[in-house]
Each structure stands twice: as structure tokens, then as C-alpha cells.
Scaffold this motif. Sequence first.
Motif, PDB file in Angstrom:
ATOM      1  N   GLY A  44      35.967 107.620  -9.926  1.00 43.16           N
ATOM      2  CA  GLY A  44      35.005 106.963 -10.712  1.00 43.16           C
ATOM      3  C   GLY A  44      33.739 107.698 -11.097  1.00 43.16           C
ATOM      4  N   LYS A  45      33.150 106.875 -11.693  1.00 38.84           N
ATOM      5  CA  LYS A  45      31.781 107.497 -12.274  1.00 38.84           C
ATOM      6  C   LYS A  45      30.813 107.850 -10.937  1.00 38.84           C
ATOM      7  N   GLU A  46      30.560 107.096 -10.127  1.00 40.44           N
ATOM      8  CA  GLU A  46      30.043 107.347  -8.949  1.00 40.44           C
ATOM      9  C   GLU A  46      30.096 108.683  -8.115  1.00 40.44           C
ATOM     10  N   ASP A  47      31.499 108.619  -7.968  1.00 35.23           N
ATOM     11  CA  ASP A  47      32.186 109.850  -7.156  1.00 35.23           C
ATOM     12  C   ASP A  47      31.682 111.188  -8.337  1.00 35.23           C
ATOM     13  N   PHE A  48      31.937 111.085  -9.415  1.00 37.88           N
ATOM     14  CA  PHE A  48      31.645 112.201 -10.256  1.00 37.88           C
ATOM     15  C   PHE A  48      30.131 112.661 -10.269  1.00 37.88           C
ATOM     16  N   LEU A  49      29.222 111.495 -10.346  1.00 40.98           N
ATOM     17  CA  LEU A  49      27.864 111.681 -10.280  1.00 40.98           C
ATOM     18  C   LEU A  49      27.555 112.553  -9.053  1.00 40.98           C
ATOM     19  N   ALA A  50      28.203 112.227  -7.895  1.00 43.02           N
ATOM     20  CA  ALA A  50      27.754 112.529  -6.590  1.00 43.02           C
ATOM     21  C   ALA A  50      28.409 114.246  -6.378  1.00 43.02           C
ATOM     22  N   PHE A  51      29.575 114.397  -7.164  1.00 44.73           N
ATOM     23  CA  PHE A  51      29.993 115.889  -7.327  1.00 44.73           C
ATOM     24  C   PHE A  51      29.037 116.626  -8.213  1.00 44.73           C
ATOM     25  N   LEU A  52      28.613 116.255  -9.171  1.00 48.05           N
ATOM     26  CA  LEU A  52      27.739 116.672 -10.074  1.00 48.05           C
ATOM     27  C   LEU A  52      26.264 117.241  -9.380  1.00 48.05           C
ATOM     28  N   HIS A  53      26.051 116.337  -8.422  1.00 47.61           N
ATOM     29  CA  HIS A  53      24.549 116.407  -7.776  1.00 47.61           C
ATOM     30  C   HIS A  53      24.932 117.441  -6.618  1.00 47.61           C
TER      31      HIS A  53
END
Length: 83
Positions: free
Chosen positions: A13-22
Motif C-alpha cells: 500500500g501507499k504507506e509501505d511504498f512511501l517508507a520504501f522511497l524514504h
Amino acid sequence: MKDIRRQIEEISGKEDFLAFLHELAMDFRKYPDEWENRTVDLYLEAMLSWIEDVSSSEWNETDWGHIPYSDMAKILYMGKIYE
């Protein structure tokens, strides 16, 4: 980045993806010498080459017909202009 393959596979989901980008951004800041492509143009060209190669490979695991390409394009473009 520790166990990057597993982290990618666990994105749901979005939160996982954002964490990955970070994590990806932090990895570049901490270990720039480990990156093959250290400029935006080289990074984008490598993405293009990888997609072309993998999508026609027998090892392809991605359903390329179900990717929201316009959303991906928007994300990449906003990285250019967003403050």
C-alpha cells in the motif's frame, strides 16, 4: 538497504511504498558510492533499460498490462517540479 527484495515484495500500500522511497533516498545519501546511477538522467535511463529488458525476459514476474502508467509518470514528473 537491508534485504531490499523482501522489502519490495512486502509493499502492499501507499504507506509501505512511501517508507520504501524514504529508505531509498536515505540509502543514496549514506552510500552514494554503491549506486551505479548517481545522476537523474542515468537513473531514469537505467529504469527504462531495466523495464525493456525484464518485460521481454522469461524471468519476468510483472503483469505489465496492469500497471497504472499514467500514475507512475505523474509521480516521476512531480519529482522534477514539486518542492
